[in-house]
Scaffold this active site. Structure first.
Site, PDB file in Angstrom:
ATOM      1  CG  HIS A   1      -2.784  77.443  59.469  1.00  0.00           C
ATOM      2  ND1 HIS A   1      -3.821  76.803  59.353  1.00  0.00           N
ATOM      3  CD2 HIS A   1      -1.483  76.823  59.630  1.00  0.00           C
ATOM      4  CE1 HIS A   1      -3.522  75.649  59.527  1.00  0.00           C
ATOM      5  NE2 HIS A   1      -2.026  75.621  59.620  1.00  0.00           N
TER       6      HIS A   1
ATOM      7  CG  ASP B   1      -7.049  77.797  58.678  1.00  0.00           C
ATOM      8  OD1 ASP B   1      -6.078  78.316  57.920  1.00  0.00           O
ATOM      9  OD2 ASP B   1      -6.690  76.950  59.701  1.00  0.00           O
TER      10      ASP B   1
ATOM     11  N   GLY C   1       2.408  69.621  60.291  1.00  0.00           N
ATOM     12  CA  GLY C   1       2.732  69.288  59.036  1.00  0.00           C
ATOM     13  C   GLY C   1       1.387  68.577  58.463  1.00  0.00           C
TER      14      GLY C   1
ATOM     15  CB  SER D   1      -1.295  72.699  58.200  1.00  0.00           C
ATOM     16  OG  SER D   1      -1.708  73.066  59.654  1.00  0.00           O
TER      17      SER D   1
ATOM     18  CB  SER E   1      -8.158  74.039  60.914  1.00  0.00           C
ATOM     19  OG  SER E   1      -7.959  75.580  61.660  1.00  0.00           O
TER      20      SER E   1
END
Length: 453
Positions: free
Chosen positions: A206, A236, A317, A319, A334
């Site tokens: 993402h 993801d 942040g 991720s 995720s």
């Protein structure tokens, strides 16, 4: 009387020394005779060993007779079974058995029904092996009518579907651990991987679509690379190819903040109940437990399935940042809800599935000529820029092994403890003989002096 006590002490000391020689010799003999560890095998933690044993039993017994497995508080594998005969099979295999009402087939049928219902953003569900339930959660963005409709679907499935409302909102953590930036926002570098020709960063899908260009700084002066493949929603994960094709030094190290890092030595599957660590550029190094597997989250952007559910906190942040345990890579961040002040739930994309889909393999310590990795002993307070050490200079590695000194000394394959016992016993035996000789000499001198006089 005093001489008799001294003789008794010396005799006990000699017997103890002889006994020590026998014990130490036995320890050395067993250590030499033991089969040496397979140094080429991937490293395994206690939780992974228990997970492997549990997974093997579940695979052997089938979904109709079992309902998942997890790591117990004592580190032993626990397998949920549907009847007492299967429980006896599990116990004979050395694992703990818990008899439950619903099989894995029933649990998965329930999640299939939930997936076929109208999609409700802000909801998530996962299989809770320990309670033998499917847990459905709805965040604050889910309206009362939508929650009521989903509750009706759950009631139609059966009483083993548990409905819970949760604080916050289930979102992707865009805006993990070295920060990488693009026009889409800020993410965290996950793990370094290779296809045999080029090297890449494996991070969250993402974070940005294929073609996204990533930089080390906000000014766009230091390009990291470009996203060349990925999957989101559904999965993801994504692959960022380095601009020069190489990750550079420290590609096998995950940064954890304060200039420190953990060396990655392999990849594996997590187990429910296993302690794990997550590193991200916003909240730093954090730890917690795996709480469920095969989780589904309905993010606003779309649905992602097959995730790892944990109670580790994360913030925007983080991720794409790495999740690992004792040097073994497990997944990339995720999304989730909550923050690191109040806590929350964080979901991770499993690493093996992502690598298989992308056709890459992990860059590990052996490829860098390094030693084995280690789990950090405690979470950092936050700050720093943790995550994959590349792009950038290598971070110093914390620790050299995932085992403690005590574990090494108690390893029956280690000849060191036996040799120490033998050496100590020999010294004690020599000391007792020297003390006895000195006592005899003194007694002779006293007798000779008395006779002479």
């Amino acid at each position: 009387m005093r001489h008799a006590r001294r003789r008794m002490v010396r005799r006990v000391a000699r017997l103890a020394a002889v006994g020590g020689l026998l014990v130490g010799g036995t320890m050395v003999t067993r250590a030499v005779a033991s089969e040496p560890p397979d140094v080429s095998a991937a490293p395994r933690t206690l939780a992974q060993t228990a997970s492997g044993a549990g997974a093997g039993l579940v695979s052997e017994l089938g979904d109709e007779r079992t309902a998942g497995h997890w790591v117990g508080a004592d580190g032993r594998p626990v397998v949920a079974v549907t009847d007492e005969r299967t429980a006896e099979t599990v116990r004979r295999a050395g694992a703990e058995a818990k008899v439950v009402r619903h099989s894995m087939s029933e649990l998965r049928s329930a999640t299939s029904t939930l997936r076929s219902a109208p999609r409700v953003p802000g909801t998530a569900w996962a299989l809770d092996y320990r309670s033998n339930e499917v847990v459905v959660r709805g965040d604050r963005t889910v309206s009362t009518p939508d929650w009521s409709r989903l509750t009706g679907v759950a009631e139609g499935i059966g009483g083993f579907v548990r409905m819970e409302r949760t604080e916050g909102a289930f979102t992707t953590r865009l805006n993990g651990a070295v920060p990488i930036l693009s026009t889409a926002g800020r993410c965290s570098a996950g793990f370094n991987v290779t296809d045999g020709r080029s090297e890449f960063i494996l991070t969250a899908g993402h974070c940005g679509p294929t073609g996204s260009v990533w930089f080390r700084d906000g000014g766009g002066d230091r390009q990291v690379g470009k996203t060349v493949a990925g999957s989101f929603p559904g999965d993801d994960f994504s692959l960022v190819e380095y601009a020069n094709g190489k990750a550079g030094d420290g590609a096998d190290v995950v940064a954890v903040g304060d200039g420190k890092g953990v060396r990655i030595t392999g990849t594996g599957e997590p187990a429910v109940g296993q302690r794990v660590f997550r590193s991200g550029s916003t909240s730093g190094l954090r730890d917690g437990q795996v709480t469920a597997l095969d989780a589904t989250v309905n993010y606003p952007e779309g649905t992602v399935s097959g995730l790892i559910e944990t109670d580790v906190c994360a913030e925007p942040g983080d991720s794409g940042g790495p999740m690992f345990s004792e040097g073994v890579a497990l997944g990339v961040t995720s999304g989730g809800n909550g923050d690191c002040a109040k806590g929350g739930t964080t979901f991770f994309q499993p690493l093996p599935e992502a690598m298989e889909s992308l056709g890459v393999r992990l860059i590990v310590a052996g490829q860098q000529g390094s030693g084995p990795g280690a789990a950090p002993s405690a979470p950092a307070a936050g700050g720093g820029a943790p995550g994959a050490a590349a792009p950038g200079a290598a971070a110093p590695v914390t620790g050299v092994d995932g085992s403690t000194l005590l574990a090494r000394l108690t390893d029956r394959r280690n000849v060191g403890p036996g040799l120490l016992v033998v050496a100590g016993s020999l010294m004690a035996l020599v000391a007792t003989r020297w003390i006895r000789a000195e006592a005899d000499r003194k007694a002779y001198r006293r007798h000779y002096s008395a006779t002479w006089g």
